[in-house]
Design a protein around this motif. Structure first.
Motif, PDB file in Angstrom:
ATOM      1  N   VAL A 142      -0.553   7.996  -2.071  1.00  0.00           N
ATOM      2  CA  VAL A 142      -0.509   8.622  -3.399  1.00  0.00           C
ATOM      3  C   VAL A 142      -0.005  10.052  -3.275  1.00  0.00           C
ATOM      4  CG1 VAL A 142      -2.391   7.163  -4.230  1.00  0.00           C
ATOM      5  CG2 VAL A 142      -2.906   9.410  -3.261  1.00  0.00           C
ATOM      6  N   CYS A 183       0.849  -1.188   0.000  1.00  0.00           N
ATOM      7  CA  CYS A 183       0.000   0.000   0.000  1.00  0.00           C
ATOM      8  C   CYS A 183       0.887   1.241   0.000  1.00  0.00           C
ATOM      9  CB  CYS A 183      -0.940  -0.008   1.202  1.00  0.00           C
ATOM     10  SG  CYS A 183      -2.113  -1.379   1.187  1.00  0.00           S
ATOM     11  N   ALA A 237      -2.730   3.614  -2.470  1.00  0.00           N
ATOM     12  CA  ALA A 237      -2.983   2.749  -3.613  1.00  0.00           C
ATOM     13  C   ALA A 237      -2.134   1.507  -3.471  1.00  0.00           C
ATOM     14  CB  ALA A 237      -2.652   3.467  -4.923  1.00  0.00           C
TER      15      ALA A 237
END
Length: 452
Positions: A300, A297, A307
């Motif tokens: 962003v 993970c 993301a």
């Protein structure tokens, strides 16, 4: 030189002579200044009949003034003037004058030996010795007779005028009608020195050129392998990298009479981005294993959520060019730099201008240390969101970056161009604008360099 006795000097008197003097009454000398011109001695054509003896009187009534170099000096020998007697007496038809007074006025040195009653008179070129009571004089080692011996009168040694004329080369004249002794003494003028030829000009010697010793300047390139670097960023929570390396090169030069250096650096950082294997590709907050920081993970750009990014090998590249001016020895520079940063994970290339301090290695030494610290306050670029709800959104991405390095070089021989290079290198990026997270790269390195 004229010997004075029984008035025999009368015949040599008047010719060519002009004297002005004040006649003194019998037994007393005239006083005052008397002008005198030189008396020429005429050679008689025939021998005249000898004149009657001159009546000089007898001491002390026969005191005779002395005219020395046209100045009337003193006339009474029984009265001292500045400790000197400057008058003449008559003894047996011979005029006697005070030895010390006259000789010292002629520049001679007078020494009297009271034990032997001998007077020694010296001056350059002349030496005269007389002894009181002995009718002879020794002139430059030659003994000559005297009609009247030297005597002591009123504590002064008196000698016949012949001693003056023959010993010192003085002109002595008795002027009977003036009852005056004229003494003229002019020191001999030394002959002019022969002209000396101008010395020949010194030979023209072409100086041996001094070899120009140029101060050593660094010119080198070096390549280093970074040993197991550690990386912290949105892709790595401290993973250990591999296959990372650093390159750099620098050279020193002079421009406008100032010392400069130009340097270029390049680093590749390679490390893994791992994912959690127990969970699926979900980064929804609240699900087990999906909290921020779980590998896979990634936050962003802009900080708007996370993301999921599959596992891959991350490559990042840093490069910069630096121009520095030397401010101190050995090889310490301040300067400006231009940096470029990029990677293989879809972020934009970033660039910016910075400044820093550099210590170059001293490769003319077998061992040296070096180091650098460069700060880039804003390394930035533009990022366009490729997909999703914010597709097409443009973000500015910027970091403030500090790059540092410290190392050492070990020469492999004084004239051998290769050297061993080792040290520690790293950087630290801080969020300036919309950065997902801060980052660091660092690790030790070892490699080889070549100097030119």
């Amino acid at each position: 030189m004229i010997r004075l006795s029984t008035g025999a000097l009368t015949a040599i008197l008047i010719a060519g002579m002009s004297l002005t003097a004040v006649a003194a009454p019998s037994g007393q000398a005239s006083q005052g200044n008397i002008g005198h011109q030189a008396i020429a001695q005429a050679t008689p054509m025939a021998s005249p009949a000898p004149p009657p003896p001159m009546n000089f009187g007898s001491p002390p009534s026969g005191q005779i003034p002395i005219l020395f170099n046209d100045h009337h000096v003193y006339s009474r020998p029984d009265v001292l003037k500045q400790g000197r007697v400057l008058a003449a007496l008559v003894r047996g038809g011979t005029i006697l004058i005070p030895l010390r007074s006259m000789f010292e006025q002629m520049g001679a040195t007078v020494n009297y030996d009271a034990g032997s009653k001998t007077v020694d008179v010296t001056k350059p070129g002349s030496d005269v010795k007389v002894t009181v009571g002995v009718p002879q004089v020794v002139i430059n080692g030659e003994t000559r007779p005297l009609d009247v011996p030297p005597m002591i009168y009123q504590g002064q040694v008196l000698v016949p005028v012949r001693v003056i004329s023959e010993g010192m080369g003085a002109y002595v004249q008795w002027v009977p009608d003036k009852r005056l002794v004229v003494v003229r003494y002019l020191p001999a003028t030394p002959p002019p020195a022969p002209p000396t030829a101008a010395p020949p000009p010194p030979p023209v010697v072409t100086p041996t050129p001094v070899p120009v010793v140029f101060k050593y300047q660094d010119h080198f390139v070096a390549g280093d392998y970074i040993l197991s670097p550690k990386v912290y960023n949105e892709f790595s929570p401290g993973n250990t990298g591999s296959s990372s390396y650093a390159l750099r090169g620098a050279f020193e030069f002079n421009l406008i009479n100032l010392p400069w250096m130009l340097e270029g650096t390049f680093e590749k950082w390679q490390y893994p981005h791992n994912v959690a294997t127990s969970f699926g590709p979900s980064c929804v907050v609240g699900l087990p294993g999906s909290s921020a920081g779980t590998q896979g993970c990634v936050t962003v750009i802009g900080g708007n959520g996370q993301a999921y990014v599959p596992a891959f090998t991350v490559n990042e590249w840093n490069g910069d060019g630096r121009l520095g001016l030397k401010i101190a020895d050995p090889r310490i520079y301040i300067g400006v730099g231009y940096m470029v940063h990029t990677g293989n994970y879809g972020y934009p290339s970033l660039n910016g201008v910075g400044f820093g301090l550099e210590k170059l290695p001293d490769l003319d030494q077998s061992f040296s240390i070096y180091g650098s610290a460069w700060y880039y306050p804003s390394v930035n670029g533009k990022f366009t969101v490729p997909s999703g709800p914010q597709a097409g959104t443009v973000f500015s991405l910027a970091y403030s970056i500090l790059r540092y390095q410290v190392g050492a070089t070990v020469g492999l021989g004084k004239s051998f161009p290769l050297f061993l290079d080792l040290g520690f290198i790293g950087d630290r990026g801080r969020n300036k604008t919309n950065a997902p997270s801060d980052y660091t790269h660092n690790g030790g390195y070892v490699g080889l360099g070549i100097k030119f």
